[in-house]
Design a protein around this motif. Structure first.
Motif, PDB file in Angstrom:
ATOM      1  N   LYS A   1       1.332  -1.997   8.940  1.00  0.00           N
ATOM      2  CA  LYS A   1       1.775  -3.184   8.216  1.00  0.00           C
ATOM      3  C   LYS A   1       2.110  -2.838   6.767  1.00  0.00           C
ATOM      4  O   LYS A   1       3.098  -3.316   6.221  1.00  0.00           O
ATOM      5  N   ALA A   2       1.277  -2.012   6.164  1.00  0.00           N
ATOM      6  CA  ALA A   2       1.518  -1.599   4.779  1.00  0.00           C
ATOM      7  C   ALA A   2       2.815  -0.796   4.672  1.00  0.00           C
ATOM      8  O   ALA A   2       3.600  -0.989   3.742  1.00  0.00           O
ATOM      9  N   ALA A   3       3.043   0.082   5.623  1.00  0.00           N
ATOM     10  CA  ALA A   3       4.262   0.892   5.632  1.00  0.00           C
ATOM     11  C   ALA A   3       5.493   0.001   5.840  1.00  0.00           C
ATOM     12  O   ALA A   3       6.524   0.191   5.189  1.00  0.00           O
ATOM     13  N   ALA A   4       5.369  -0.977   6.741  1.00  0.00           N
ATOM     14  CA  ALA A   4       6.477  -1.900   6.991  1.00  0.00           C
ATOM     15  C   ALA A   4       6.775  -2.731   5.740  1.00  0.00           C
ATOM     16  O   ALA A   4       7.941  -2.941   5.388  1.00  0.00           O
ATOM     17  N   ALA A   5       5.735  -3.181   5.067  1.00  0.00           N
ATOM     18  CA  ALA A   5       5.919  -3.958   3.843  1.00  0.00           C
ATOM     19  C   ALA A   5       6.574  -3.112   2.757  1.00  0.00           C
ATOM     20  O   ALA A   5       7.446  -3.592   2.013  1.00  0.00           O
ATOM     21  N   GLU A   6       6.189  -1.857   2.685  1.00  0.00           N
ATOM     22  CA  GLU A   6       6.777  -0.941   1.700  1.00  0.00           C
ATOM     23  C   GLU A   6       8.260  -0.718   1.994  1.00  0.00           C
ATOM     24  O   GLU A   6       9.093  -0.730   1.087  1.00  0.00           O
ATOM     25  N   ARG A   7       8.600  -0.528   3.267  1.00  0.00           N
ATOM     26  CA  ARG A   7      10.007  -0.352   3.654  1.00  0.00           C
ATOM     27  C   ARG A   7      10.818  -1.601   3.318  1.00  0.00           C
ATOM     28  O   ARG A   7      11.942  -1.512   2.823  1.00  0.00           O
ATOM     29  N   GLU A   8      10.225  -2.754   3.580  1.00  0.00           N
ATOM     30  CA  GLU A   8      10.910  -4.013   3.304  1.00  0.00           C
ATOM     31  C   GLU A   8      11.158  -4.177   1.804  1.00  0.00           C
ATOM     32  O   GLU A   8      12.247  -4.588   1.393  1.00  0.00           O
ATOM     33  N   GLU A   9      10.197  -3.851   0.990  1.00  0.00           N
ATOM     34  CA  GLU A   9      10.355  -3.935  -0.462  1.00  0.00           C
ATOM     35  C   GLU A   9      11.420  -2.957  -0.954  1.00  0.00           C
ATOM     36  O   GLU A   9      12.226  -3.294  -1.817  1.00  0.00           O
ATOM     37  N   ARG A  10      11.418  -1.761  -0.402  1.00  0.00           N
ATOM     38  CA  ARG A  10      12.410  -0.757  -0.770  1.00  0.00           C
ATOM     39  C   ARG A  10      13.815  -1.242  -0.396  1.00  0.00           C
ATOM     40  O   ARG A  10      14.755  -1.110  -1.174  1.00  0.00           O
ATOM     41  N   GLU A  11      13.931  -1.845   0.778  1.00  0.00           N
ATOM     42  CA  GLU A  11      15.218  -2.365   1.239  1.00  0.00           C
ATOM     43  C   GLU A  11      15.688  -3.505   0.336  1.00  0.00           C
ATOM     44  O   GLU A  11      16.861  -3.575  -0.030  1.00  0.00           O
ATOM     45  N   LYS A  12      14.784  -4.397  -0.044  1.00  0.00           N
ATOM     46  CA  LYS A  12      15.130  -5.501  -0.938  1.00  0.00           C
ATOM     47  C   LYS A  12      15.643  -4.973  -2.276  1.00  0.00           C
ATOM     48  O   LYS A  12      16.596  -5.502  -2.841  1.00  0.00           O
ATOM     49  N   LYS A  13      15.020  -3.923  -2.773  1.00  0.00           N
ATOM     50  CA  LYS A  13      15.428  -3.335  -4.045  1.00  0.00           C
ATOM     51  C   LYS A  13      16.832  -2.735  -3.931  1.00  0.00           C
ATOM     52  O   LYS A  13      17.664  -2.914  -4.811  1.00  0.00           O
TER      53      LYS A  13
END
Length: 123
Positions: free
Chosen positions: A7-19
């Motif tokens: 979940k943490a990795a998925a959230a990190e990927r999502e934040e990176r994608e948003k950026k």
């Protein structure tokens, strides 16, 4: 523990994608405003400028004709930047812009959602 890490990795990927998308949106907005402002400053009829640039008289504006049109309006941009804006305006991806399609975007009657378009292109 593994589920929490996933979940943490998925959230990190999502934040990176948003950026990444936010950076692309800023880039689009900057380029698009240069194009749009050039027509506003010139005070000329967008349709007339487009017609003058439509060298083959097919009622549409190709990328090359769009570049010619911008040049006539005094816009100096890199070809890749012009193509970047052109691709967003060409909603159906047929490689041509109808006069009305382009005029609607440049005059604000049709709004481009660059965040949505960029996110879709990145999928």
């Amino acid at each position: 523990m593994q589920i929490a890490e996933e979940k943490a990795a998925a959230a990190e990927r999502e934040e990176r994608e948003k950026k990444i998308v936010a950076e692309e949106v800023a880039k689009f907005n900057q380029r698009f405003m240069r194009v749009k402002n050039s027509f506003t400053k010139a005070g000329s009829s967008i349709i007339n400028t487009l017609r003058m640039s439509d060298t083959n008289r097919d009622g549409t504006v190709s990328l090359r004709e769009f570049m010619t049109c911008l040049s006539r309006e005094g816009v100096t941009m890199k070809a890749e930047d012009i193509q970047y804006v052109y691709d967003f305006i060409d909603e159906n991806d047929d490689g041509k812009l109808q006069y009305k399609e382009l005029a609607d975007v440049l005059q604000g009657r049709r709004v481009i959602d660059p965040a949505k378009a960029i996110a879709e292109r990145r999928k």
